[in-house]
Design a protein around this motif. Structure first.
Motif, PDB file in Angstrom:
ATOM      1  N   TYR A 156       0.805  -1.218   0.000  1.00 47.79           N
ATOM      2  CA  TYR A 156       0.000   0.000   0.000  1.00 47.79           C
ATOM      3  C   TYR A 156       0.844   1.277   0.000  1.00 47.79           C
ATOM      4  CZ  TYR A 156      -5.097   0.261   0.163  1.00 47.79           C
ATOM      5  OH  TYR A 156      -6.428   0.346  -0.172  1.00 47.79           O
ATOM      6  N   HIS A 178       2.127   6.248   1.102  1.00 44.67           N
ATOM      7  CA  HIS A 178       0.780   5.681   1.180  1.00 44.67           C
ATOM      8  C   HIS A 178      -0.238   6.613   0.523  1.00 44.67           C
ATOM      9  CE1 HIS A 178      -2.751   3.642   2.598  1.00 44.67           C
ATOM     10  NE2 HIS A 178      -3.146   4.712   3.270  1.00 44.67           N
ATOM     11  N   GLU A 182      -2.604   5.590  -2.649  1.00 46.57           N
ATOM     12  CA  GLU A 182      -4.067   5.698  -2.662  1.00 46.57           C
ATOM     13  C   GLU A 182      -4.539   6.482  -3.878  1.00 46.57           C
ATOM     14  OE1 GLU A 182      -5.091   7.283   1.274  1.00 46.57           O
ATOM     15  OE2 GLU A 182      -6.065   5.347   1.642  1.00 46.57           O
TER      16      GLU A 182
END
Length: 342
Positions: A156, A178, A182
């Motif tokens: 992630y 991160h 995303e």
């Protein structure tokens, strides 16, 4: 008496002008710096007087009190920002005060390569110059909080080159990685092809991590994505070695054996379990994300390494077995599974 007073006034004015000239000369005169310059570390709470005293002791600054006075007059002493500042030859006391208020600090770079695991990424970050280590490992609770509700933080974080300042923490850098992942995953999900066998973006992330680990040549990512997507659609096992190896963890000693492929207790064993593994197995890059959501069309269901970093793709098991005999069972001396430059 009036004449004497006038003379005193003239002398005072001359002295003031001379002082102003000397002050201007000092204000605009370069500091005494070596050819390579120096780096000045400003800690939180450092005062201008402490910094000027430090520079004076190093022989860089003369008349340190003048710098303190000018700093107070200009209000600079209360606007100094923490960090490392590079002082290059030619910088003046005026330029120094401007620099210390600018926040234009020394920046360091750390590159997270595509396809490494989160543990390896964290080790790389913590070994980087000036990084403050605060995380206990890839399963640190702060990382798990970032990726919740996912059970694992693996995958992630976007592999990129990141800038940081001395004193920045590993958590701060990974938080940025991160955030970018995303964004990249959301963008890829919006571009996804219709009727893919994924129910949510996280499944695309898992597939992208597998594609990243299996790819030797960057241009083959969509083709490899196509093979795995078609396998999912047909209910075939993915049969990808990198997933098995990831599930073995520290038990893997560099040689994948038949007993490993037969071990159903390994949740990542894609030779024994159908569907995607329970989580990503590496950090996929943007191209791998796109290969997962927009795989190349075709009928290939198998691929095998040719030994030059590329793969031979086959539509039938017989074609695949023939390719295995050509490229795996009769390996040439300079065989390699990855290209020299991916």
């Amino acid at each position: 008496m009036l004449r004497n007073l006038s003379l005193a006034v003239v002398l005072l004015l001359v002295a003031l002008v001379a002082s102003a000239v000397l002050l201007r000369d000092w204000w605009e005169r370069p500091l005494t710096l070596p050819a390579e310059g120096i780096v000045l570390q400003v800690e939180p709470g450092d005062s201008l007087s402490r910094l000027s005293r430090h520079l004076a002791k190093r022989g860089v600054l003369d008349h340190e009190r003048l710098l303190n006075i000018m700093g107070r007059l200009l209000g600079a002493d209360s606007r100094i920002l923490r960090g490392e500042y590079r002082l290059n030859q030619g910088i003046t006391p005026e330029g120094l005060l401007t620099l210390l208020q600018s926040g234009d600090t020394v920046r360091y770079l750390v590159t997270l390569p595509e396809g490494i695991t989160l543990s390896d990424a964290l080790a790389l970050i913590q070994a980087s110059q000036g990084i403050r280590s605060t995380l206990a490992g890839a399963n640190d609770s702060r990382l798990l909080d970032l990726v919740a509700p996912a059970a694992s933080a693996e995958g992630y974080f976007l592999p990129e080159t990141y800038q940081y300042e001395r004193g920045d923490s590993d958590f701060k850098l990974l938080s940025e990685a991160h955030r970018l992942m995303e964004e990249a995953l959301a963008h890829a999900w919006q571009q996804r092809r219709a009727e893919l066998p994924y129910s949510e973006p996280y499944e695309a992330l898992i597939m992208a991590s597998i594609i990243e680990k299996e790819t030797g040549l960057a241009q083959e990512r969509p083709a490899i994505g196509g093979v795995f997507v078609r396998r999912l659609e047909l209910g075939m096992r993915l049969q990808t070695d990198p997933a098995v190896i990831y599930g073995l963890g520290d038990a893997f000693q560099g040689n994948l054996q038949r007993k490993h492929l037969n071990d159903a207790s390994n949740a990542y064993n894609s030779y024994r379990h159908h569907g995607l593994p329970p989580g990503p197995i590496a950090l996929p890059g943007r191209d791998a994300l796109m290969a997962a959501v927009d795989p190349a069309p075709g009928d290939a269901l198998y691929f095998v390494a040719r030994g030059d970093g590329s793969h031979e793709f086959s539509a039938t098991l017989k074609e695949h077995e023939d390719a295995v005999r050509r490229f795996q069972l009769s390996r040439r001396a300079n065989y390699r599974s990855s290209p020299e430059n991916k």
